[in-house]
Design a protein around this motif. Structure first.
Motif, PDB file in Angstrom:
ATOM      1  N   GLY A  40     -15.288   0.294   4.366  1.00 12.20           N
ATOM      2  CA  GLY A  40     -14.754   1.327   3.256  1.00 12.20           C
ATOM      3  C   GLY A  40     -13.514   1.246   3.545  1.00 12.20           C
ATOM      4  O   GLY A  40     -12.730   2.301   3.858  1.00 12.20           O
ATOM      5  N   LEU A  41     -12.681   0.118   4.083  1.00 15.92           N
ATOM      6  CA  LEU A  41     -11.232  -0.257   3.959  1.00 15.92           C
ATOM      7  C   LEU A  41     -10.925  -1.017   2.885  1.00 15.92           C
ATOM      8  O   LEU A  41     -11.319  -1.227   2.160  1.00 15.92           O
ATOM      9  CB  LEU A  41     -11.030  -1.018   5.349  1.00 15.92           C
ATOM     10  CG  LEU A  41     -11.254   0.234   6.739  1.00 15.92           C
ATOM     11  CD1 LEU A  41     -11.514  -0.469   7.646  1.00 15.92           C
ATOM     12  CD2 LEU A  41     -10.363   1.333   7.140  1.00 15.92           C
ATOM     13  N   SER A  42      -9.739  -1.020   2.767  1.00 19.18           N
ATOM     14  CA  SER A  42      -8.974  -1.582   1.283  1.00 19.18           C
ATOM     15  C   SER A  42      -9.147  -3.463   1.980  1.00 19.18           C
ATOM     16  O   SER A  42      -8.485  -3.646   2.974  1.00 19.18           O
ATOM     17  CB  SER A  42      -7.798  -1.500   1.918  1.00 19.18           C
ATOM     18  OG  SER A  42      -6.797  -2.238   0.550  1.00 19.18           O
ATOM     19  N   PRO A  43      -9.691  -3.964   0.854  1.00 23.21           N
ATOM     20  CA  PRO A  43      -9.770  -5.729   1.041  1.00 23.21           C
ATOM     21  C   PRO A  43      -8.186  -5.858   0.503  1.00 23.21           C
ATOM     22  O   PRO A  43      -7.693  -7.590   1.728  1.00 23.21           O
ATOM     23  CB  PRO A  43     -11.133  -5.628  -0.041  1.00 23.21           C
ATOM     24  CG  PRO A  43     -11.240  -4.981  -0.797  1.00 23.21           C
ATOM     25  CD  PRO A  43     -10.129  -3.231  -0.318  1.00 23.21           C
ATOM     26  N   SER A  44      -7.286  -5.379   0.778  1.00 25.76           N
ATOM     27  CA  SER A  44      -5.473  -5.970   0.219  1.00 25.76           C
ATOM     28  C   SER A  44      -4.976  -5.738   1.574  1.00 25.76           C
ATOM     29  O   SER A  44      -4.357  -6.441   1.745  1.00 25.76           O
ATOM     30  CB  SER A  44      -4.949  -5.474  -0.529  1.00 25.76           C
ATOM     31  OG  SER A  44      -4.997  -3.842  -0.611  1.00 25.76           O
ATOM     32  N   ILE A  45      -5.702  -4.383   2.637  1.00 29.08           N
ATOM     33  CA  ILE A  45      -4.862  -4.678   3.534  1.00 29.08           C
ATOM     34  C   ILE A  45      -5.799  -5.915   4.876  1.00 29.08           C
ATOM     35  O   ILE A  45      -4.646  -5.944   4.973  1.00 29.08           O
ATOM     36  CB  ILE A  45      -5.006  -3.243   4.105  1.00 29.08           C
ATOM     37  CG1 ILE A  45      -5.045  -1.976   3.522  1.00 29.08           C
ATOM     38  CG2 ILE A  45      -4.697  -2.987   5.680  1.00 29.08           C
ATOM     39  CD1 ILE A  45      -3.801  -2.018   3.051  1.00 29.08           C
ATOM     40  N   ALA A  46      -7.016  -5.914   4.241  1.00 27.08           N
ATOM     41  CA  ALA A  46      -7.304  -6.559   5.222  1.00 27.08           C
ATOM     42  C   ALA A  46      -7.140  -8.093   4.949  1.00 27.08           C
ATOM     43  O   ALA A  46      -6.911  -8.982   6.060  1.00 27.08           O
ATOM     44  CB  ALA A  46      -8.834  -6.530   4.645  1.00 27.08           C
ATOM     45  N   LEU A  47      -6.486  -8.494   3.931  1.00 25.61           N
ATOM     46  CA  LEU A  47      -5.401  -9.665   3.296  1.00 25.61           C
ATOM     47  C   LEU A  47      -4.045 -10.259   4.020  1.00 25.61           C
ATOM     48  O   LEU A  47      -4.027 -10.857   5.060  1.00 25.61           O
ATOM     49  CB  LEU A  47      -5.840 -10.318   2.147  1.00 25.61           C
ATOM     50  CG  LEU A  47      -6.934 -10.795   1.525  1.00 25.61           C
ATOM     51  CD1 LEU A  47      -6.790 -10.515   0.172  1.00 25.61           C
ATOM     52  CD2 LEU A  47      -7.319 -12.002   1.920  1.00 25.61           C
ATOM     53  N   ILE A 212       2.141  -6.653  -9.580  1.00 25.19           N
ATOM     54  CA  ILE A 212       2.869  -6.188  -7.958  1.00 25.19           C
ATOM     55  C   ILE A 212       1.672  -4.680  -7.486  1.00 25.19           C
ATOM     56  O   ILE A 212       2.539  -3.708  -8.622  1.00 25.19           O
ATOM     57  CB  ILE A 212       3.721  -6.824  -7.676  1.00 25.19           C
ATOM     58  CG1 ILE A 212       4.241  -7.768  -8.539  1.00 25.19           C
ATOM     59  CG2 ILE A 212       4.188  -6.016  -6.646  1.00 25.19           C
ATOM     60  CD1 ILE A 212       3.789  -8.811  -7.431  1.00 25.19           C
ATOM     61  N   GLU A 213       1.168  -4.572  -6.651  1.00 22.92           N
ATOM     62  CA  GLU A 213       0.922  -3.068  -6.545  1.00 22.92           C
ATOM     63  C   GLU A 213       1.554  -2.891  -5.044  1.00 22.92           C
ATOM     64  O   GLU A 213       1.077  -3.911  -4.371  1.00 22.92           O
ATOM     65  CB  GLU A 213      -0.376  -2.545  -6.909  1.00 22.92           C
ATOM     66  CG  GLU A 213      -0.514  -2.201  -8.337  1.00 22.92           C
ATOM     67  CD  GLU A 213      -1.879  -1.970  -8.956  1.00 22.92           C
ATOM     68  OE1 GLU A 213      -2.260  -1.462 -10.256  1.00 22.92           O
ATOM     69  OE2 GLU A 213      -2.692  -1.670  -8.030  1.00 22.92           O
ATOM     70  N   MET A 214       1.799  -1.307  -4.215  1.00 21.67           N
ATOM     71  CA  MET A 214       1.987  -1.137  -3.281  1.00 21.67           C
ATOM     72  C   MET A 214      -0.194  -1.167  -2.527  1.00 21.67           C
ATOM     73  O   MET A 214      -0.227   0.068  -2.633  1.00 21.67           O
ATOM     74  CB  MET A 214       2.347  -0.016  -2.790  1.00 21.67           C
ATOM     75  CG  MET A 214       2.989   0.035  -1.282  1.00 21.67           C
ATOM     76  SD  MET A 214       3.518  -1.279  -0.450  1.00 21.67           S
ATOM     77  CE  MET A 214       5.189  -1.672  -1.051  1.00 21.67           C
ATOM     78  N   PRO A 215      -0.228  -1.916  -1.372  1.00 18.57           N
ATOM     79  CA  PRO A 215      -1.470  -2.047  -0.815  1.00 18.57           C
ATOM     80  C   PRO A 215      -1.950   0.091  -0.347  1.00 18.57           C
ATOM     81  O   PRO A 215      -0.516   0.391  -0.337  1.00 18.57           O
ATOM     82  CB  PRO A 215      -1.890  -2.554   0.233  1.00 18.57           C
ATOM     83  CG  PRO A 215      -0.957  -3.574  -0.529  1.00 18.57           C
ATOM     84  CD  PRO A 215       0.858  -2.776  -0.961  1.00 18.57           C
ATOM     85  N   ASP A 216      -2.719  -0.019   0.207  1.00 16.04           N
ATOM     86  CA  ASP A 216      -3.458   1.839   0.196  1.00 16.04           C
ATOM     87  C   ASP A 216      -2.872   1.615   2.657  1.00 16.04           C
ATOM     88  O   ASP A 216      -3.857   2.010   2.905  1.00 16.04           O
ATOM     89  CB  ASP A 216      -4.598   2.732   0.604  1.00 16.04           C
ATOM     90  CG  ASP A 216      -4.686   2.406  -1.654  1.00 16.04           C
ATOM     91  OD1 ASP A 216      -2.951   2.442  -1.635  1.00 16.04           O
ATOM     92  OD2 ASP A 216      -5.588   2.334  -2.254  1.00 16.04           O
ATOM     93  N   PHE A 217      -1.882   1.341   2.697  1.00 15.43           N
ATOM     94  CA  PHE A 217      -1.651   1.209   3.961  1.00 15.43           C
ATOM     95  C   PHE A 217      -1.635   2.545   4.454  1.00 15.43           C
ATOM     96  O   PHE A 217      -1.654   3.669   3.613  1.00 15.43           O
ATOM     97  CB  PHE A 217      -0.034   1.205   4.427  1.00 15.43           C
ATOM     98  CG  PHE A 217       0.172  -0.672   3.721  1.00 15.43           C
ATOM     99  CD1 PHE A 217      -0.117  -2.021   4.435  1.00 15.43           C
ATOM    100  CD2 PHE A 217       1.490  -0.924   2.886  1.00 15.43           C
ATOM    101  CE1 PHE A 217       0.677  -2.585   4.304  1.00 15.43           C
ATOM    102  CE2 PHE A 217       1.907  -1.471   2.463  1.00 15.43           C
ATOM    103  CZ  PHE A 217       1.312  -2.615   3.397  1.00 15.43           C
ATOM    104  N   LEU A 218      -2.750   2.989   6.083  1.00 12.05           N
ATOM    105  CA  LEU A 218      -2.602   3.890   6.885  1.00 12.05           C
ATOM    106  C   LEU A 218      -2.489   4.150   7.876  1.00 12.05           C
ATOM    107  O   LEU A 218      -2.108   2.741   8.792  1.00 12.05           O
ATOM    108  CB  LEU A 218      -4.560   3.493   7.162  1.00 12.05           C
ATOM    109  CG  LEU A 218      -5.109   3.795   6.179  1.00 12.05           C
ATOM    110  CD1 LEU A 218      -6.551   3.938   7.008  1.00 12.05           C
ATOM    111  CD2 LEU A 218      -5.110   5.391   5.701  1.00 12.05           C
ATOM    112  N   PHE A 219      -0.743   4.358   8.102  1.00 12.68           N
ATOM    113  CA  PHE A 219       0.338   4.607   9.291  1.00 12.68           C
ATOM    114  C   PHE A 219      -0.109   5.799  10.159  1.00 12.68           C
ATOM    115  O   PHE A 219      -0.305   6.942   9.408  1.00 12.68           O
ATOM    116  CB  PHE A 219       0.960   4.839   8.882  1.00 12.68           C
ATOM    117  CG  PHE A 219       1.718   3.227   8.017  1.00 12.68           C
ATOM    118  CD1 PHE A 219       2.162   2.179   8.805  1.00 12.68           C
ATOM    119  CD2 PHE A 219       1.921   3.425   6.789  1.00 12.68           C
ATOM    120  CE1 PHE A 219       2.096   0.990   7.566  1.00 12.68           C
ATOM    121  CE2 PHE A 219       2.284   2.038   5.453  1.00 12.68           C
ATOM    122  CZ  PHE A 219       2.613   0.799   6.515  1.00 12.68           C
TER     123      PHE A 219
END
Length: 434
Positions: A40-47, A212-219
């Motif tokens: 359940g995490l973002s594939p884009s962040i995984a890349l 072009i989209e900003m991924p769902d980063f978790l900071f």
């Protein structure tokens, strides 16, 4: 050993560079996006995190070790458990802590050498733990394969999983060359096409997504509060026991492939630190834990292209892909049974690789000591045993199995130390080959 097409620090021409880097991207792509899909995490962040982590690894290993770091399957169950208990933030904190363990181990190896870790993690401990990782997730894979979005049994959805599974197996067994290295990606593509033909795929997210989209980063401190609990430490950190052993195995194989001794130069401490840094970077931006990928080592073996710049190119492309909204949206349209079909095989392979470690290492199960250790690890890990001290503190499943396995190995009499010539034998074979 034949002469490499491109050696470690050779730079390919631009066109060749792009093609060779895309090969590595395809090799890691299926598995890397499958892990965030499952947890359940973002594939884009995984890349993105795999790209940034690989670049960090290459820098820390002084541009000498051609390896790609993707999402780790060993942490799937702990990440799911961490999310269930404390949300995505807890999973990210746990991921960072696991990477931190790598850093601490790297420091100890730098000071004391590397044989102590092999004595701590012999095959009789690591093999059963790897089996637990695969089999403990088997129910998740079957559920994804058989059920519709409402959680009910569906023959249509199960057929999608079976087509995906069949395509993955056929690719792995019968395909040659580069295709034989991407059975996961091949299976996902075939399963996706079949799902599309039976009307299960919804393309609306792709149509709505921007290029072009900003991924769902978790900071940390921004998107979640940082709270380190003992339960979280005991949930995530023990899994590093397995991934450290996996890392050492990959470094030995990679040394054979490229004809160098990476255990000594740039040193196991550097490669472990690089692996840990990749995992910490991932935890800081919202991605899953990282590990070196055997698929990419396979690409190196077939192509004989060992250039670290090719791996760096794949890392850069993966990072860019994470910001392409259309690609992220397309990944999100992959039906659950497609991923379920792939997972049935993958989780089984993980379990089988643990069994293979026991066989290859010639672990004697006629020895009651080995039989006791492996039996306890298997039942505690697969059975889901846990120790609950309070509502906020419990050790469960795989983590408990790993801890007990290490303790039994240290306590029970008759422990065999790692052979002194183990690494020297690897080194001599590499030198002879080169």
């Amino acid at each position: 050993m034949s002469k490499p097409a491109l050696d470690i620090n050779e730079v390919p021409t631009p066109g060749k560079w792009l093609t060779l880097s895309l090969q590595h991207l395809f090799a890691m792509f299926g598995a890397t996006i499958l892990v965030p899909y499952l947890v359940g995490l973002s594939p884009s962040i995984a890349l993105i995190s795999s790209g940034l982590g690989t670049l960090a690894f290459l820098i820390i290993t002084k541009w000498q070790v051609p390896a790609y770091l993707g999402s780790s399957f060993a942490f799937i169950a702990p990440v799911i458990a961490a999310k269930a208990s404390g949300g995505p933030g807890a999973a990210m904190i746990g991921t960072f802590l696991a990477g931190l363990v790598y850093g601490l181990v790297a420091i100890v190896i730098k000071k004391l050498g590397y044989r102590w870790i092999m004595n701590l993690l012999p095959p009789v401990v690591v093999g059963p733990i790897i089996i637990v990782i695969g089999l403990a997730l088997s129910g998740t894979a079957v559920g994804m394969a058989m059920n519709n979005p409402e959680g009910e049994y569906s023959l249509l959805h199960f057929s999608i999983a079976l087509v995906t599974l069949a395509a993955t197996i056929i690719c792995s067994i019968y395909m040659k060359g580069m295709l034989s290295l991407i059975p996961i990606l091949f299976g996902i593509v075939v399963g996706y096409i079949y799902a599309l033909s039976v009307g299960v795929v919804d393309f609306s997210p792709v149509q709505q997504a921007k290029w072009i989209e900003m991924p769902d980063f978790l900071f940390p401190f921004v998107d979640y509060k940082v709270k380190v609990t003992m339960e979280l430490i005991l949930l995530m950190v023990p899994v590093a026991i397995v991934t450290l052993s996996e890392h050492i195995g990959h470094q030995l194989v990679l040394s054979k492939v490229v004809g160098r001794d990476y255990i000594k130069n740039p040193g196991l401490h550097r490669s472990i630190l690089g692996d840990g840094m990749a995992t910490m970077i991932s935890g800081l931006i919202g991605g899953p834990p990282k590990t070196t990928y055997g698929e990419n080592i396979g690409v190196l073996a077939i192509t004989k292209v060992y250039s670290v710049y090719v791996l760096a190119g794949a890392a850069v492309i993966a990072t860019i892909f994470g910001f392409v909204g259309k690609i992220t949206a397309l990944i999100s349209t992959i039906p659950t049974p497609v991923m379920g079909g792939v997972s049935i095989l993958l989780f089984g392979i993980i379990a089988s690789s643990g069994l293979r470690m026991l066989v290859d290492s010639k672990v004697d199960f006629g020895n009651n000591r080995n039989l006791m250790i492996s039996s306890v690890i298997l039942v505690i890990g697969i059975g889901g045993a846990f120790i609950k001290i309070s509502d906020d503190f419990q050790i469960q499943g795989m983590a408990l199995a790993a801890i007990i396995g290490v303790l039994l190995n240290l306590i029970l009499p008759g422990r065999e130390p790692v052979k002194e010539d183990m690494f020297e034998t690897e080194t001599k074979s590499n030198e002879a080959a080169s």
